[in-house]
Enzyme design. Structure first.
Site, PDB file in Angstrom:
ATOM      1  CE1 TYR A 106      53.975  70.749  78.482  1.00  0.00           C
ATOM      2  CE2 TYR A 106      52.420  70.517  76.664  1.00  0.00           C
ATOM      3  CZ  TYR A 106      53.111  69.962  77.730  1.00  0.00           C
ATOM      4  OH  TYR A 106      52.954  68.641  78.042  1.00  0.00           O
ATOM      5  CG  PHE A 198      45.677  69.966  79.550  1.00  0.00           C
ATOM      6  CD1 PHE A 198      44.550  70.782  79.566  1.00  0.00           C
ATOM      7  CD2 PHE A 198      46.689  70.251  78.633  1.00  0.00           C
ATOM      8  CE1 PHE A 198      44.428  71.852  78.680  1.00  0.00           C
ATOM      9  CE2 PHE A 198      46.579  71.313  77.750  1.00  0.00           C
ATOM     10  CZ  PHE A 198      45.440  72.102  77.775  1.00  0.00           C
ATOM     11  CG  ASP A 199      49.946  67.126  78.043  1.00  0.00           C
ATOM     12  OD1 ASP A 199      49.542  67.600  79.112  1.00  0.00           O
ATOM     13  OD2 ASP A 199      51.021  67.449  77.514  1.00  0.00           O
ATOM     14  CB  THR A 200      45.928  62.008  77.575  1.00  0.00           C
ATOM     15  OG1 THR A 200      47.253  61.652  77.982  1.00  0.00           O
ATOM     16  CG2 THR A 200      45.239  60.797  76.957  1.00  0.00           C
TER      17      THR A 200
END
Length: 421
Positions: A106, A198-200
């Site tokens: 993404y 979310f990424d972390t």
């Protein structure tokens, strides 16, 4: 040609697509067209495998979805996924879960990251060398153009992750990441956050599961028109750190099963040393970890996250009434006393009143050092900028508190070292 699919339906991936690049968008009717056309042209010219671009519309209320449908009809390999609820994490999870491509990626719609880094990002995943890949703006060879406020906040946040969650990756927030689909299928059901954290959360789970995370230095230019609410995002991230820290501390996540299923086996060879009885005292050999230290570090980090959240809330609540320095003193004093009591019981396993006065005296010494660090950081900031922005002020305090936290752990462990049978 592509088309629109509901998030709840499995969507067909372009025939033979090796890579599916997801672009999550919310109200991006102006920037979406130039972004997708530029990305499509780059992939067509420079990417040696079949690809797909998925536009994940996050419940936009402007003409974003209409623009996306037009792009899907115009460009081969472009698909549209519409969600009725906002949240970047929600969009990525839905798009990745529905894709049949073996490698998922993404990037942000502003294309702040130079697209030349895309092939180096996904190549280790295609070859099987790595499991996840992230772009990093904090490597020495990265070239970054952005304001001082965002730079300070980003570095402070990543320092917080290193201290609170023992993160070993350098840049959790860069909007340029990729993951193998088989790994995503196992990790995504465990990720609770649907927004910016979310990424972390995904990266921390991957690291704890023993997966290999590949980092690519990127060239990155800040988008001056970014509509991200920095304060709200920072507070949400802090809540996410606290929640994830508790889950790791209590064993609520099936990390052992993930590590057994996905983790890479340890290397073995002539240099591998046989397992020995671990040492506990000052006579431990170099390279050996004293018994109980990893568990103490995890519990200390969890207490530290809770203390930092309480400190920031107290500081923000009293800043307007007392001023920066008095508010810092009050917030630090209150949380220092609570922090010592919590670490005494939870981190070092000490109960009862024995030596309690001495332990709190050591906690006050740690408080004095923390006060000196945070007050000095505030004074330096106010000397540079007479009226600094509140997010910058909070980021500087978080960074100073991280340094004070390291000193606090050393002091408390020296004074409260307690072996339990």
């Amino acid at each position: 040609m592509g088309g629109t699919r509901a998030a709840v339906q499995a969507r067909p991936t372009a025939a033979g697509a090796v890579l599916d690049v997801v672009i999550p968008v919310y109200n991006e009717e102006t920037d979406l067209g130039p972004c997708v056309r530029r990305l499509h042209a780059h992939l067509s010219a420079h990417f040696p495998y079949p690809f797909q671009i998925t536009i994940a519309d996050n419940a936009s209320v402007d003409d974003t979805l209409k623009v996306a449908d037009g792009l899907a009809g115009e460009l081969p390999g472009v698909e549209v996924l519409h969600l009725d609820a906002k949240g970047r994490g929600r969009a990525l999870s839905a798009a990745w879960s529905a894709s049949s491509a073996p490698v998922l990626a993404y990037m942000d719609v502003d294309l702040s990251t130079d697209l030349a880094a895309l092939l180096p990002l996904v190549a280790p995943l295609i070859s099987g060398h790595s499991d996840l890949a992230i772009g990093t703006r904090l490597a020495r060879t990265s070239r970054v153009v952005r304001g001082a406020k965002r730079e300070v906040i980003s570095r402070a946040y990543n320092l917080l992750l290193r201290g609170a969650l023992a993160a070993r990756f350098s840049d959790a927030q860069c909007g340029f990441k990729a993951i193998r689909a088989d790994v995503a299928a196992e990790l995504l059901p465990l990720v609770r956050d649907t927004g910016w954290f979310f990424d972390t959360e995904l990266l921390v789970l991957a690291q704890r599961a023993g997966l290999r995370i590949h980092e690519v230095p990127v060239d990155w230019v800040d988008d001056p028109d970014s509509r991200v609410d920095i304060v709200a995002t920072a507070l949400a991230d802090l809540r996410g750190v606290g929640r994830l820290g508790r889950a790791l501390l209590t064993g609520a996540l099936p990390l052992a099963e993930l590590r057994a299923q996905l983790g890479r086996a340890p290397l073995s060879g002539p240099r591998a040393q046989p397992a020995e009885t671990p040492l506990t005292g000052p006579g431990a050999q170099a390279g050996q970890v004293p018994v109980g230290l990893p568990r103490q570090l995890v519990r200390f980090a969890a207490v530290g996250v809770a203390s930092t959240l309480a400190y920031l809330l107290l500081f923000v609540a009293t800043r307007g009434l007392l001023g920066a320095q008095p508010a810092n003193l009050l917030a630090l004093l209150v949380t220092a006393v609570a922090n010592t009591a919590a670490n005494r019981r939870l981190t070092f396993g000490i109960s009862g009143r024995r030596h309690a006065a001495r332990h709190h005296a050591q906690g006050l010494l740690a408080f004095a050092l923390g006060l000196a660090l945070t007050s000095g950081a505030l004074a330096t900031l106010h000397a540079v900028a007479a009226v600094p922005a509140r997010p910058v002020e909070l980021a500087v305090l978080v960074a100073a508190n991280l340094a004070a936290t390291v000193l606090r752990f050393v002091l408390l462990r020296l004074g409260m070292h307690h072996r339990r049978s």
